[in-house]
Design a protein around this motif. Structure first.
Motif, PDB file in Angstrom:
ATOM      1  N   LEU A   1       0.826  -1.205   0.000  1.00  0.00           N
ATOM      2  CA  LEU A   1       0.000   0.000   0.000  1.00  0.00           C
ATOM      3  C   LEU A   1       0.859   1.254   0.000  1.00  0.00           C
ATOM      4  CD1 LEU A   1      -2.639  -1.024   2.710  1.00  0.00           C
ATOM      5  CD2 LEU A   1      -2.821  -1.245   0.229  1.00  0.00           C
ATOM      6  N   THR A   2       0.312   2.327  -0.532  1.00  0.00           N
ATOM      7  CA  THR A   2       0.965   3.632  -0.477  1.00  0.00           C
ATOM      8  C   THR A   2       0.863   4.179   0.935  1.00  0.00           C
ATOM      9  OG1 THR A   2       0.406   4.078  -2.785  1.00  0.00           O
ATOM     10  CG2 THR A   2       0.976   5.972  -1.411  1.00  0.00           C
ATOM     11  N   PHE A   3       2.014   4.539   1.514  1.00  0.00           N
ATOM     12  CA  PHE A   3       2.065   5.071   2.869  1.00  0.00           C
ATOM     13  C   PHE A   3       2.638   6.477   2.827  1.00  0.00           C
ATOM     14  CE2 PHE A   3       4.468   5.299   7.043  1.00  0.00           C
ATOM     15  CZ  PHE A   3       3.337   5.586   7.809  1.00  0.00           C
ATOM     16  N   VAL A   4       1.891   7.453   3.362  1.00  0.00           N
ATOM     17  CA  VAL A   4       2.337   8.843   3.423  1.00  0.00           C
ATOM     18  C   VAL A   4       2.708   9.130   4.877  1.00  0.00           C
ATOM     19  CG1 VAL A   4       1.767  11.236   2.935  1.00  0.00           C
ATOM     20  CG2 VAL A   4       0.796   9.413   1.512  1.00  0.00           C
ATOM     21  N   ASN A   5       3.995   9.224   5.140  1.00  0.00           N
ATOM     22  CA  ASN A   5       4.492   9.354   6.511  1.00  0.00           C
ATOM     23  C   ASN A   5       4.540  10.829   6.922  1.00  0.00           C
ATOM     24  OD1 ASN A   5       5.682   9.119   8.996  1.00  0.00           O
ATOM     25  ND2 ASN A   5       7.589   8.207   8.259  1.00  0.00           N
ATOM     26  N   VAL A   6       3.388  11.358   7.269  1.00  0.00           N
ATOM     27  CA  VAL A   6       3.309  12.754   7.704  1.00  0.00           C
ATOM     28  C   VAL A   6       3.959  12.912   9.071  1.00  0.00           C
ATOM     29  CG1 VAL A   6       1.775  14.713   8.103  1.00  0.00           C
ATOM     30  CG2 VAL A   6       1.185  13.014   6.379  1.00  0.00           C
ATOM     31  N   PHE A   7       3.856  11.894   9.930  1.00  0.00           N
ATOM     32  CA  PHE A   7       4.465  11.957  11.256  1.00  0.00           C
ATOM     33  C   PHE A   7       5.978  12.153  11.162  1.00  0.00           C
ATOM     34  CE2 PHE A   7       6.010  10.350  15.329  1.00  0.00           C
ATOM     35  CZ  PHE A   7       5.101  10.888  16.224  1.00  0.00           C
ATOM     36  N   GLY A   8       6.594  11.606  10.137  1.00  0.00           N
ATOM     37  CA  GLY A   8       8.032  11.726   9.968  1.00  0.00           C
ATOM     38  C   GLY A   8       8.478  12.957   9.210  1.00  0.00           C
ATOM     39  N   ASP A   9       7.558  13.832   8.840  1.00  0.00           N
ATOM     40  CA  ASP A   9       7.895  15.043   8.088  1.00  0.00           C
ATOM     41  C   ASP A   9       8.381  16.122   9.055  1.00  0.00           C
ATOM     42  OD1 ASP A   9       7.929  16.683   5.652  1.00  0.00           O
ATOM     43  OD2 ASP A   9       6.258  17.745   6.576  1.00  0.00           O
ATOM     44  N   ASP A  10       9.667  16.405   9.042  1.00  0.00           N
ATOM     45  CA  ASP A  10      10.228  17.386   9.977  1.00  0.00           C
ATOM     46  C   ASP A  10       9.663  18.781   9.745  1.00  0.00           C
ATOM     47  OD1 ASP A  10      11.828  15.504  11.248  1.00  0.00           O
ATOM     48  OD2 ASP A  10      13.528  15.839   9.892  1.00  0.00           O
ATOM     49  N   GLU A  11       9.423  19.140   8.491  1.00  0.00           N
ATOM     50  CA  GLU A  11       8.977  20.498   8.170  1.00  0.00           C
ATOM     51  C   GLU A  11       7.673  20.849   8.869  1.00  0.00           C
ATOM     52  OE1 GLU A  11       8.546  24.279   6.457  1.00  0.00           O
ATOM     53  OE2 GLU A  11      10.312  22.996   6.644  1.00  0.00           O
ATOM     54  N   ILE A  12       6.741  19.917   8.898  1.00  0.00           N
ATOM     55  CA  ILE A  12       5.405  20.230   9.400  1.00  0.00           C
ATOM     56  C   ILE A  12       5.372  20.346  10.922  1.00  0.00           C
ATOM     57  CG2 ILE A  12       4.367  17.938   9.790  1.00  0.00           C
ATOM     58  CD1 ILE A  12       1.990  18.954   8.052  1.00  0.00           C
TER      59      ILE A  12
END
Length: 259
Positions: free
Chosen positions: A153-164
């Motif tokens: 599956l496509t996984f979008v790791n927003v938790f790991g996004d340092d910028e946000i």
């Protein structure tokens, strides 16, 4: 293209208000971005958003997913995020959350529906007891990444996004994303779907100065009401309906604008 979103306040769009007071959010922005990308080929996008603020993971991956899979025609794409509200509760069992999520993966596979999975953005640097919540979020995110790899599956790791993690992406309650944060998440999702580059950072903002007065106001306006709801067993989503429970056509728009 028919796209359905399920989740909690993150997916409903809390923190990203329209002029009329309704909420927009990253999922709306993704639908608009898909519409812009597909319109030149003569394709249109229909969209449903079944997310409700305050929801725990179980009703998201059972009730909301069931509602998405009973939409007719069936969705081509479903995005799912959940678990953020569970992580704020003292007795949460993270492996149980992962088991619930895996069951949802199987249901979508059986239905032939493409699933895109998001981890929530990480607000913990700004929260009381944030280090505890961050450990839980990191564990859950790692588990999601492993499950998505196993299921393809496509996984979008927003938790790991340092910028946000920067405060300029967050609402005054420090728990929900502001418009700039929702725009960034939309950009990350559209990039993962092959529709656009990794989003650029939002414009700089003046540094936030937190005095004793602003901290006291923050606890009075945001923390204490949350604690009061927990003590009374209520939720911000009680008696709320999904904002888009059935398919509706989406006009193309720029999903990364913060306005």
């Amino acid at each position: 293209m028919r796209y359905a979103a399920i989740g909690d306040s993150f997916t409903e769009g809390v923190g990203d208000a329209r002029p009329d007071g309704s909420v927009r959010g990253w999922a709306d922005r993704v639908a608009e971005g898909l519409s812009a990308a597909l319109a030149p080929a003569g394709e249109r996008v229909e969209y449903a958003n079944l997310a409700i603020r305050g929801r725990l993971l179980r009703p998201i991956v059972t009730d909301q997913l069931s509602a998405a899979l009973t939409l007719r025609p069936l969705p081509d794409l479903v995005t799912v995020n959940g678990g953020g509200n569970d992580m704020l509760r003292p007795g949460v069992r993270l492996d149980d959350l992962l088991a619930l999520t895996e069951n949802a993966f199987r249901r979508c596979a059986d239905a032939g529906v493409r699933l895109v999975v998001l981890s929530g953005a990480d607000p913990t640097a700004q929260l009381p007891l944030g280090r505890v919540v961050r450990r839980r979020g990191a564990y859950l995110t790692a588990g999601l990444a492993d499950l998505c790899a196993r299921y393809g599956l496509t996984f979008v790791n927003v938790f790991g996004d340092d910028e946000i993690r920067d405060p300029r992406y967050w609402s005054p309650d420090r728990l929900h994303l502001a418009a700039a944060g929702h725009a960034r998440v939309a950009g990350l999702v559209l990039h993962a779907l092959g529709h656009g580059p990794v989003p650029a950072p939002a414009p700089p903002a003046p540094p936030i100065v937190r005095s004793l007065a602003t901290t006291t106001r923050y606890y009075r306006e945001h923390v204490l009401p949350w604690v009061n709801r927990r003590l009374h067993g209520t939720s911000s989503g009680d008696n709320r309906d999904p904002k888009h429970p059935v398919w509706y056509p989406v006009a193309p728009a720029e999903p990364t604008a913060t306005g």
